[in-house]
Design a protein around this motif. Structure first.
Motif, short mmCIF file in Angstrom:
data_model
loop_
_atom_site.label_atom_id
_atom_site.label_comp_id
_atom_site.label_asym_id
_atom_site.label_seq_id
_atom_site.Cartn_x
_atom_site.Cartn_y
_atom_site.Cartn_z
N ALA A 180 3.02 0.74 13.48
CA ALA A 180 1.82 1.23 13.63
C ALA A 180 0.88 1.16 11.82
N GLN A 181 2.11 1.21 11.11
CA GLN A 181 1.20 1.15 9.15
C GLN A 181 0.97 -0.15 9.26
N TYR A 182 1.58 -1.13 9.33
CA TYR A 182 0.84 -2.83 8.98
C TYR A 182 -0.23 -2.75 10.31
N ARG A 183 -0.67 -2.16 11.24
CA ARG A 183 -1.47 -2.44 11.80
C ARG A 183 -2.93 -1.60 11.28
N TYR A 184 -2.71 -0.32 10.81
CA TYR A 184 -3.31 0.73 9.25
C TYR A 184 -3.79 -0.51 8.35
N TYR A 185 -3.05 -0.99 7.89
CA TYR A 185 -3.10 -1.66 7.14
C TYR A 185 -3.94 -2.77 7.20
N LEU A 186 -3.54 -3.75 7.89
CA LEU A 186 -4.58 -4.84 8.37
C LEU A 186 -6.29 -4.13 8.09
N ALA A 187 -6.36 -3.40 9.23
CA ALA A 187 -6.98 -3.28 8.90
C ALA A 187 -8.06 -3.01 8.87
N VAL A 188 -7.77 -2.14 7.13
CA VAL A 188 -8.17 -1.58 6.34
C VAL A 188 -8.28 -2.90 5.17
N ASN A 189 -7.25 -3.84 5.09
CA ASN A 189 -6.97 -4.88 4.10
C ASN A 189 -8.29 -6.10 4.49
N SER A 190 -8.59 -6.59 6.11
CA SER A 190 -9.35 -7.16 6.06
C SER A 190 -10.71 -7.06 6.01
N THR A 191 -10.96 -6.07 5.52
CA THR A 191 -12.37 -5.10 5.23
C THR A 191 -12.67 -5.52 3.46
N GLU A 192 -11.72 -4.61 3.11
CA GLU A 192 -11.95 -4.13 1.28
C GLU A 192 -10.85 -4.92 0.79
N LEU A 193 -10.23 -4.81 1.31
CA LEU A 193 -9.67 -5.90 -0.19
C LEU A 193 -9.54 -7.38 -1.05
N SER A 194 -9.94 -8.17 -1.23
CA SER A 194 -10.55 -9.60 -2.18
C SER A 194 -9.66 -9.77 -2.38
N VAL A 195 -9.38 -11.30 -1.71
CA VAL A 195 -8.09 -11.57 -1.86
C VAL A 195 -8.45 -12.32 -3.71
#
Length: 195
Positions: A180-195
């Protein structure tokens, strides 16, 4: 610490459960093996502190592989040892910073404890070194602080309740909560963290 549009906590929990159900025997088996190894390592001073971060990283890596439909076996639990130094240094620094924050005024320590919640995921998923992972975790979670704090509290309560029957419930609850934490991470990571 103003919340942007944050992931839905209920969705993350249900997605974590669905992810766990893709391979429950493997993920629960890895959780048991991790607990046994950490329990034995804990009998030797400081060894538990050394083996826990890479094993946690390995379990996260297994969850990611299951989610992506990749081949995964119990041996993947030990993949975290490939990034041993960044994981260990991050774990030690986070413990130190949180302890200092709690000692000084309590609230800074709690803020840091919550804000560094994605550090291991960033080291595993993005292969980041310890400091970029810690800073990116803090930045990502800061943008969703109150939502993530509530989510982390809920996961902690789930794990505490699951631990009541001799810790047996953690065999399921721990990997579900990590997923569940991984899914939360994916949700915010995909929109806010630049690669």
């Amino acid at each position: 610490m103003t919340d942007r549009i944050s992931p839905d906590i209920g969705d993350c929990l249900s997605e974590g459960w669905a992810l766990y159900r893709k391979d429950p025997v493997l993920l629960s088996g890895a959780t048991i093996l991790m607990a046994v190894i950490c329990g034995i390592a804990g009998l030797i001073p400081l060894l538990g502190t050394v083996v826990y971060p890479p094993l946690l990283a390995g379990l996260y890596g297994m969850i990611m592989r299951v989610d992506r439909g990749e081949a995964v076996t119990i041996s993947n639990l030990f993949d975290g040892f490939q990034q041993f130094l960044p994981l260990l240094i991050a774990s030690l620094l986070i413990s130190l910073f949180v302890a200092i924050g709690l000692f000084l005024l309590v609230l800074p320590g709690l803020y840091l404890l919550i804000s560094y919640g994605f550090t291991t995921l960033l080291i595993v998923d993005r292969k980041q070194d310890f400091w970029p992972a810690m800073e990116n975790s803090r930045r990502l979670i800061h943008a969703h602080f109150w939502s993530y704090a509530l989510f982390a509290l809920l996961l902690a309560v789930i794990c505490m309740v699951a631990s009541l029957p001799l810790g047996l419930g953690l065999i399921i609850a721990a990997p579900v909560c990590l997923a569940a934490q991984y899914r939360y991470y994916l949700a915010v990571n995909s929109t806010e963290l630049s690669v």
